[in-house]
Design an enzyme around this catalytic site. Structure first.
Site, short mmCIF file in Angstrom:
data_model
loop_
_atom_site.label_atom_id
_atom_site.label_comp_id
_atom_site.label_asym_id
_atom_site.label_seq_id
_atom_site.Cartn_x
_atom_site.Cartn_y
_atom_site.Cartn_z
N CYS A 172 0.80 -1.22 0.00
CA CYS A 172 0.00 0.00 0.00
C CYS A 172 0.84 1.27 0.00
O CYS A 172 0.33 2.35 -0.36
CB CYS A 172 -0.93 0.02 1.21
SG CYS A 172 -1.74 -1.54 1.55
N HIS A 223 -2.79 8.00 6.55
CA HIS A 223 -3.09 6.79 5.79
C HIS A 223 -4.60 6.56 5.83
O HIS A 223 -5.21 6.25 4.81
CB HIS A 223 -2.33 5.62 6.40
CG HIS A 223 -2.38 4.36 5.59
ND1 HIS A 223 -1.86 4.27 4.32
CD2 HIS A 223 -2.92 3.14 5.88
CE1 HIS A 223 -2.06 3.04 3.85
NE2 HIS A 223 -2.70 2.35 4.78
N HIS A 267 -9.56 3.06 -1.12
CA HIS A 267 -8.16 2.63 -1.00
C HIS A 267 -7.69 2.16 -2.37
O HIS A 267 -8.15 1.14 -2.89
CB HIS A 267 -8.07 1.50 0.01
CG HIS A 267 -6.67 1.19 0.45
ND1 HIS A 267 -5.56 1.41 -0.33
CD2 HIS A 267 -6.20 0.67 1.63
CE1 HIS A 267 -4.47 1.04 0.33
NE2 HIS A 267 -4.84 0.60 1.52
#
Length: 437
Positions: A183, A319, A356
């Site tokens: 990620c 995040h 995401h």
């Protein structure tokens, strides 16, 4: 300390990087202007998917599974559109090439164009640091009948060639590196591209990643205690946060040493004042979990290494996945960091808008923050109504910004930070500052 840091602004840019160009594809956003408009207006860019678009049989699901089926995804329009002749490809080559690589190639070109450069002006000294997710394209392409054709097809769909394919197509002759830290891939790419610039290996650097799942219409079946939201809505820092939702995206930035960018009068979105990267090791609950110690260390070390007072940060792009474990951990780190601040510090996450985007998540946050700095405005983190009680916002100076507001700093130039955390523990942290007038 704050006064000392502010007095030195722009006197020494030798360790700083300028973001001078951006190319992107995000849900309902095919340009920088469109993306900024969507962020400014607080739009939810996640699409509702039709059952007719699913690739598996809805009738094969049990009634209980049907109730848990979530038909929402960060959908990218026009992923099949590509002009092969523009990039000196024939139709067959373009058809074989994974859409992730096609779109990254287009965004790399657009980032260069956005900075006002002709590709021929910078090709000899431009590096590329890039990553990609798994697209599934190789599973739907026709199988070749002979070995040579099969080999060419495989090379066109392998992520390992995303950087070198772009270098080859655009005739760029600097370093060409594949990056993969899950990620945090794209922000790792920005970090390493910045190091290339600072050590003199290149004069321009393209950094970013591509995440384009070719089958965008499936949705998912919600599983309690997993990372995906029960209703396909990502609610960073909210009391009702139960997970994230995935989306497609491509994000690319063109970087240059700040001294050179200022001297050459390049358009500058923002200055990267400091950066750090580390790994958690095993100081956490498990391989996929974040680590308070690891995140805290990379942030603290970055501020120390670059002599930047954390209390001069007035916005944090976290995040922020909207998970019940991850959000409180991040807020705990930032509460400690901001405990002596004389100003309130906003916190947010672009995942509330676009979901995401896997390997692209870090650069998506970086682009959002750079645009906020350029326009001197903070945009809303959406789907936030009530604070997650585990985040302890009442014990610090942080607040979740939910409006489009003018961005003002009480202690000097506008500064922000961006955090990206990767499964497997690679954490990247960057400190951004508004461009000089």
């Amino acid at each position: 300390m704050i006064d000392e840091i502010n007095k030195s602004k722009y006197l020494d840019n030798s360790n700083e990087i300028a973001i001078i160009g951006i190319g992107l594809r995000f849900p309902h956003s095919e340009s920088v202007l469109e993306f900024w408009d969507n962020l400014s207006k607080g739009r939810d860019l996640i699409s509702h998917l039709p059952i007719s678009g699913m690739s598996y049989d809805i009738d094969s699901l049990s009634e209980e599974e049907k109730e848990r089926l979530v038909l929402r995804y960060g959908y990218l329009d026009n992923i099949e559109y590509f002009d092969p002749s523009f990039f000196n490809m024939n139709k067959k080559q373009a058809e074989q090439l994974d859409p992730q690589q096609r779109l990254f190639l287009m965004c790399a070109w657009e980032a260069i164009e956005d900075a006002g450069y002709n590709i021929d002006e910078i090709k000899s000294s431009t590096s590329i640091y890039a990553g990609a997710s798994e697209s599934g394209y190789s599973k739907i392409t026709p199988k070749a009948l002979d070995g040579m054709s099969q080999f060419q097809s495989e090379m066109s769909t392998m992520n390992k060639f995303i950087a070198t394919r772009t270098s080859y197509t655009l005739n760029l002759k600097g370093e060409s590196m594949l990056i993969d830290t899950a990620c945090s891939t794209s922000l790792s790419a920005v970090y390493l591209a910045s190091q290339s610039l600072l050590n003199g290996s290149s004069d321009y650097a393209i950094a970013g990643a591509s995440c384009v799942q070719v089958n965008q219409g499936n949705g998912y079946i919600y599983e309690p205690n997993f990372i995906l939201s029960p209703d396909g809505i990502c609610r960073p820092f909210d009391a009702n946060a139960r997970g994230t939702v995935f989306g497609n995206g491509v994000g690319v930035v063109l970087l240059k040493r700040a001294n050179d960018a200022i001297k050459d009068k390049d358009p500058i979105y923002a200055i990267i004042r400091g950066m750090g990267m580390n790994n958690d090791g095993n100081s956490k609950l498990g391989f996929t979990a974040p680590s308070y110690e690891g995140v805290s260390k990379v942030i603290t070390k970055t501020h120390n290494d670059f002599n930047i007072d954390p209390n001069t940060i007035s916005y944090i792009e976290a995040h922020g996945t909207g998970t019940y474990l991850g959000d409180p951990l991040e807020v705990a780190v930032y509460n400690k960091l901001q405990k002596n601040s004389k100003q309130k510090c906003a916190i947010g996450s672009v995942k509330s808008n676009i979901g995401h985007t896997d390997s692209v998540a870090g650069v998506a946050g970086l682009i959002k923050t750079a645009l906020c700095l350029k326009h001197k405005r903070l945009v809303p983190t959406i789907h936030y109504n009530e604070p997650n009680p585990e985040c302890n916002f009442d014990k610090g100076n942080l607040f979740v910004n939910t409006e489009n507001i003018r961005w003002i700093s009480k202690v000097g130039p506008l500064r922000a930070s961006v955090t990206s955390l990767g499964i497997g523990g690679t954490n990247v942290y960057m400190i951004l500052e508004e461009a000089p007038e």
